[in-house]
Scaffold this active site. Sequence first.
Site, PDB file in Angstrom:
ATOM      1  N   ASN A  26      10.798  65.836 -52.944  1.00 15.53           N
ATOM      2  CA  ASN A  26      10.407  65.242 -51.659  1.00 15.53           C
ATOM      3  C   ASN A  26       9.653  63.946 -51.880  1.00 15.53           C
ATOM      4  OD1 ASN A  26       8.056  67.264 -52.410  1.00 15.53           O
ATOM      5  ND2 ASN A  26       7.152  65.736 -51.043  1.00 15.53           N
ATOM      6  N   CYS A  27       9.639  63.104 -50.856  1.00 13.93           N
ATOM      7  CA  CYS A  27       8.753  61.952 -50.822  1.00 13.93           C
ATOM      8  C   CYS A  27       7.758  62.213 -49.696  1.00 13.93           C
ATOM      9  CB  CYS A  27       9.527  60.658 -50.605  1.00 13.93           C
ATOM     10  SG  CYS A  27      10.445  60.622 -49.048  1.00 13.93           S
ATOM     11  N   MET A  28       7.166  61.182 -49.132  1.00 11.42           N
ATOM     12  CA  MET A  28       6.138  61.412 -48.109  1.00 11.42           C
ATOM     13  C   MET A  28       6.718  62.039 -46.844  1.00 11.42           C
ATOM     14  SD  MET A  28       3.428  58.753 -46.396  1.00 11.42           S
ATOM     15  CE  MET A  28       2.398  58.741 -47.849  1.00 11.42           C
TER      16      MET A  28
END
Length: 454
Positions: A26-28
Amino acid sequence: MDKSLTLAGEILQGIGGQGNILRLENCMTRVRFEVQDEGLLNIGRLKALPGVSGYVKQGEQHQLIVGPGRAGQVVDAMRSLVNGAEEATIPDEIARNKAQAKAQYKAPMSDALRMLANVFIPLIPAFIASGLITGIINILKRPDIAGDIAIHYPNLLGLLGIFGSAVFAIMNILVGVNAAKVFGGSQALGGVMAGILSSPQLAQITLFGEALQPGRGGVIAVLLVVALMCWFEKRLRERLPGSLELILNPLLTTLITGAIAIVALQPLGGWIAESIAHGAGWAIDRGGLLVGAVLAGTFLPLVLTGLHQGLVPIHVELVQAHGYNALLPILSMAGVGQVGAALAVLLKTRNARLKTVIKGALPVGLLGIGEPLIFGVTLPLGKPFIGACLGGAVGGALVCYWKVATVITFGISGLPLALTIVTGKVTIYLLGYLLAVIAGFLFTWLLGFNDPKE
């Protein structure tokens, strides 16, 4: 977390099940994944899921937009579902015994303590490397073993010293990042909170007539501050408008949590850390045989209940406060007692299957990995588990009496731990190891057990 878990399960179904996942991260704001079979994907279903606000594909990677902070929670929930499914399909007797024992002996606080331990578990490789490098330095400094290497190659030892101590230089930052991940907050802000508490510039600031102390409270203070930070960040995320949340949340979280940290939580963490370090040090130094026997003899039951997870910050605090850890060698004797107990069962049993299990588990047991012996041998048989605890108590008593200590926090035990024992105590540790094996063997032999039928 329930909403994240529900969404995680629905995403897994839309992906085609955990078996179709090649990569998950995941990213933000986005859940990112790659799959083995594109034909199993149901993109329409994924786009329509409540909580998914958009879908993007970049190369082989699929991305579901779920929002700031939520992405990490959903990915963590997906991984827990995948791991749980994998464990449920393992047709292994030891794995089944372990699951049954964990369910039977689980203590009320075990889940919370497991979260605490998860903050430090990712640091184990760094702790192991640090301890082993320190052990190598100690060997190279001994003229009777390494000759004049320390005299002729001082730069080599200097570099090794840097390599071995680096993890402690950034310990608080690493704990802050991991704690934020475990508690469901921003990892970057977790690192920032730890950085505030550790900043050397704190020493130049006077508050209430006293100069502030950089790093006071160690990892205990960091855990308290990051836990508050994550709580505050989540509350703001729920209340701030989406257009402002990304900007105002980190700003307000840092300012408010940082102020509370300096005024209240760091002093509280300092008091707790100092009490732990002084209390544990006093008990081990003054308690001698009795304290060592109690600590080692009760450690295996603590493992069954999950309460042993709460000891992890104590290990770290002991090293930060004293430069060594006298608790870990004592507790490691519990696993050594298992080895002696398993040897007694191996010689007594006529069950071919049990012999096979023991022969497979003993080598890793010698290396300090005791779960195969606990859940595959001693605990199912009953009395050998008691014999193992008593054998560990004997080893723990002697190791405590001789004041054996290691330079690492935790991560390894058994024979490999000898490489990290402080100078002058290695032989004594190995002697304690041998006596714990002998005691575990004798106690188990005398107690006996009901030999299972084929």
